[in-house]
Design an enzyme around this catalytic site. Structure first.
Site, short mmCIF file in Angstrom:
data_model
loop_
_atom_site.label_atom_id
_atom_site.label_comp_id
_atom_site.label_asym_id
_atom_site.label_seq_id
_atom_site.Cartn_x
_atom_site.Cartn_y
_atom_site.Cartn_z
N TYR A 49 44.97 -74.40 2.71
CA TYR A 49 45.96 -74.05 1.71
C TYR A 49 47.37 -74.08 2.30
O TYR A 49 48.30 -74.66 1.73
CB TYR A 49 45.65 -72.66 1.14
CG TYR A 49 46.59 -72.21 0.05
CD1 TYR A 49 46.46 -72.66 -1.25
CD2 TYR A 49 47.62 -71.30 0.33
CE1 TYR A 49 47.32 -72.23 -2.25
CE2 TYR A 49 48.49 -70.88 -0.66
CZ TYR A 49 48.34 -71.35 -1.95
OH TYR A 49 49.20 -70.93 -2.93
N SER A 70 54.78 -72.23 -1.99
CA SER A 70 54.27 -70.90 -1.64
C SER A 70 55.00 -70.40 -0.40
O SER A 70 55.49 -71.20 0.42
CB SER A 70 52.77 -70.97 -1.36
OG SER A 70 52.31 -69.77 -0.78
#
Length: 676
Positions: free
Chosen positions: A566, A553
């Site tokens: 995250y 990501s």
């Protein structure tokens, strides 16, 4: 409107081809004669419709038929230059075609046109080939059928064989068909129904004779005991990548595993080495299985390391033997040797491993060898199995016409022969990746904790020759091992792994619980580690290199609010890419990553609540979140699952062969995520 003769031919063909007792996949051909008005003269034209080259009887359609003028086809007998030049007649078939379109005429077209009966079937039933390959096949044919079915000695398929069969039919008006030595059967009839009945009569009577007169245990005593099912599958999964890697020495292949009772009986029998060495006989068989298999001579329970070492020795011996076969029979105008690796590997107590350029060809090769086992059993039960000679096999395997057929095959897709394992593929980005890899030619394992979702995606992609679903909880080492074992048993190994499984919980630091932290790290950081570790074991056993791709990501680089768990686990994944690239490069395994920005539309993560959480952080309506992400990028474009899939293909499609340890941004341009 379809000609009635054509309709009856297709119906008969589909019925015959649907029953494996009648013929093998893509084996045999059928025909019908009839008339249609010639659009040029307005006069009736006598035609023959015959299954074209490469088709399958069970699924034959009108487009799979070649249509020829019967008068022109039969006139070829007057210009036939003799058996030494009979291959020239195949090109002449094109001058006999009626109209445009239709399939290319097969080598057996002459058989169907020259036999002066309206309907003809040429089939490869196991029972018929058992009689055809028996040492005393002519006598058995007489005993079983009297003068109702005649014996035609072995001759390579072609124009002369068509003349031979036509002569037998003319001289024996009472006959309904022939046994073709070393090959199969041909039957005929005045009507389609009569032809089908005659074909089935020959097959049935041969089968009944074998059952009534066959001696027990034609393969001899069982000298090995098959491993129990669970143990057998573990051993097969451990051996398969090694075998696939060896079978890919000349060109990469996909695998298929079979442990049916028929196979296990044969590979555990005392006569396995002797009978396997004789090879297959029917051309349809050995063109797919090679002239003979590689037989592993270790005991079922032998230590795995010893078996692997022995398999490598046997593989080298097999290659040397195949080269010898080629050199014994090749002439100055023979095609170059196509490859010396086995298509079939037989392992006592474990089963059969078959290989091919696609999963379908690998599976079909295995099915053909099962046909060959049935043929050997039948022939040995009533006589002795006596296949056609090695030189005849070579004449067919390296036939100029067969070489021309291979050259007509379409160019393989970029990921052909590659086996891809994609986690979290039941939805969103993983689904898009699985679909794209399959579209580019890969066999795909759709792995997801939600098995029903995975099965749905696999079904969208295609049948089991293209994609399978596996249940995979990536937080469990045992579950990961089991799912990759299923992948190996399905296709022979794994070449391309995409660590995509993920989830996200968006909370400020003070609200993030230990459970939140553990869950995200278990799924993405630990899950990627477990999958990569097990996949690397398979890839190293294969010795064929491979690709591991992490869907990380932009958050692995960009520090954003309310995102500590995250972001931290994505950073973990990103560094795993670098660490594994450094470690696995020695094995030819490339490890790369992709850093997407928020993928809203089609994303399982966003639909599961992450979208609402991130929308609240940024103060925008959830339905506007994708547009919000797009406006903060340089390109002002929203990132979709397909864009991430495109990047996976760019990394693995063959153009970036010297790239490893790279992260590719797929974020439409987020300056804060620029790599530096």
């Amino acid at each position: 409107m379809t000609n009635p003769a054509v309709r009856e031919l297709l119906e008969r063909s589909n019925r015959l081809g649907a029953d494996p007792r009648n013929t093998n996949y893509a084996g045999g051909n059928t025909s019908a004669k009839g008339s249609e008005t010639d659009p040029v003269t307005g006069e009736p034209a006598e035609l023959v419709w015959v299954k074209g080259s490469g088709g399958d009887l069970g699924t034959l359609t009108e487009q799979g038929l070649a249509i020829l003028r019967l008068d022109r086809l039969r006139a070829l007998a007057g210009v036939y230059p003799g058996v030494e030049r009979e291959d020239e007649m195949v090109a002449a078939f094109d001058y006999c075609l009626h109209g445009r379109g239709g399939a290319a005429p097969s080598i057996d077209t002459a058989m169907h046109g020259l036999v002066d009966v309206a309907h003809v079937d040429h089939l490869h039933p196991d029972s018929g080939i058992a009689i055809a390959t028996a040492a005393d096949g002519p006598a058995l044919t007489k005993e079983i059928f009297g003068d109702r079915v005649l014996w035609v000695p072995w001759r390579r398929p072609g124009f002369q064989l068509g003349l031979d069969i036509a002569a037998v039919q003319r001289a024996n008006p009472q006959a309904i068909g022939v046994i073709l030595g070393g090959h199969g059967i041909t039957a005929w009839g005045a009507t389609s129904a009569e032809c089908e009945a005659n074909s089935l009569e020959i097959i049935r009577r041969a089968r009944e004779y074998l059952a009534a007169h066959g001696r027990p245990a034609p393969f001899g005593a069982a000298v090995h005991t098959s491993l129990p099912v669970a143990e057998r599958r573990v051993r097969a999964a451990a051996l398969f990548p090694v075998l696939r890697g060896l079978a890919s020495t000349d060109r990469p292949v996909v695998g298929h595993y079979t442990d049916s009772g028929v196979v296990l009986d044969f590979v555990s029998s005392e006569r396995l080495p002797e009978l396997a060495e004789r090879g297959t006989s029917c051309p349809d068989h050995f063109l797919r299985t090679k002239v003979k298999p590689l037989v592993v001579d270790t005991a079922p329970g032998a230590p795995l390391d010893e078996v692997v070492a022995r398999v490598k020795e046997l593989h080298e011996a097999y290659r040397a033997d195949y080269r010898g076969y080629y050199e014994r029979h090749a002439t100055a105008d023979s095609p170059a040797m196509r490859g010396a690796d086995p298509a079939i590997v037989l392992v006592p107590g474990v089963g059969m491993f078959s290989f091919g350029a696609t999963k379908q060809t690998a599976r079909v090769a295995g099915e053909f060898y099962v046909n060959a086992i049935n043929v050997m059993r039948g022939a040995e039960a009533v006589s002795a199995y006596a296949p056609i000679g090695e030189s005849e096999k070579f004449r067919i395997e390296y036939w100029a016409l067969e070489e021309a057929k291979l050259r007509r095959m379409p160019k393989p897709k970029p990921l052909a022969t590659r086996v891809a394992y994609v986690t979290g593929a039941g939805s969103g980005i993983g689904r898009a990746i699985a679909r794209r890899l399959a579209a580019e030619g890969a066999c795909v394992i759709v792995a997801d904790r939600d098995f029903e979702a995975a099965r749905g995606v696999a079904g969208e992609i295609g049948g089991a020759d293209v994609a399978i679903a596996v249940r995979a909880d990536v937080t469990s080492a045992a579950a990961v091992v089991a799912s990759l074992r299923d992948a190996v048993l399905a296709f022979g190994g794994v070449d391309l792994v995409v660590n995509n499984a993920g989830l996200s919980i968006s909370k400020p630091l003070l609200d993030t619980t230990e459970a939140d932290w553990d869950l995200q790290h278990d799924v993405m950081a630990k899950g990627s580690f477990l999958v990569s570790r097990e996949a690397a074991r398979v890839m190293i056993r294969q010795g064929m290199g491979g690709d591991i791709v992490y869907i990380s990501s932009k958050n692995s680089i960009v520090a954003g609010p309310d995102n500590v768990a995250y972001g931290a686990t994505k950073a973990d994944q990103a560094h795993q890419v670098r660490l594994l690239a450094a470690e696995l490069g020695a094995h030819g395994v490339r490890v790369n990553g992709i850093n997407p920005d928020g993928v809203v539309r089609g994303s399982g993560i966003f639909a599961g609540g992450w979208g609402a959480q991130r929308a609240a952080v940024y103060g925008v309506p959830e339905e506007k979140l994708g547009a919000y992400y797009a406006q903060r990028t340089l390109l002002k474009r929203e990132v979709l699952p397909e864009h991430v899939a495109n990047a996976v293909f760019a990394l693995t499609g063959g153009d970036l062969t010297h790239t490893t340890g790279l992260h590719i941004p797929v974020d439409a341009g987020v300056p804060a995520a620029f790599l530096r």
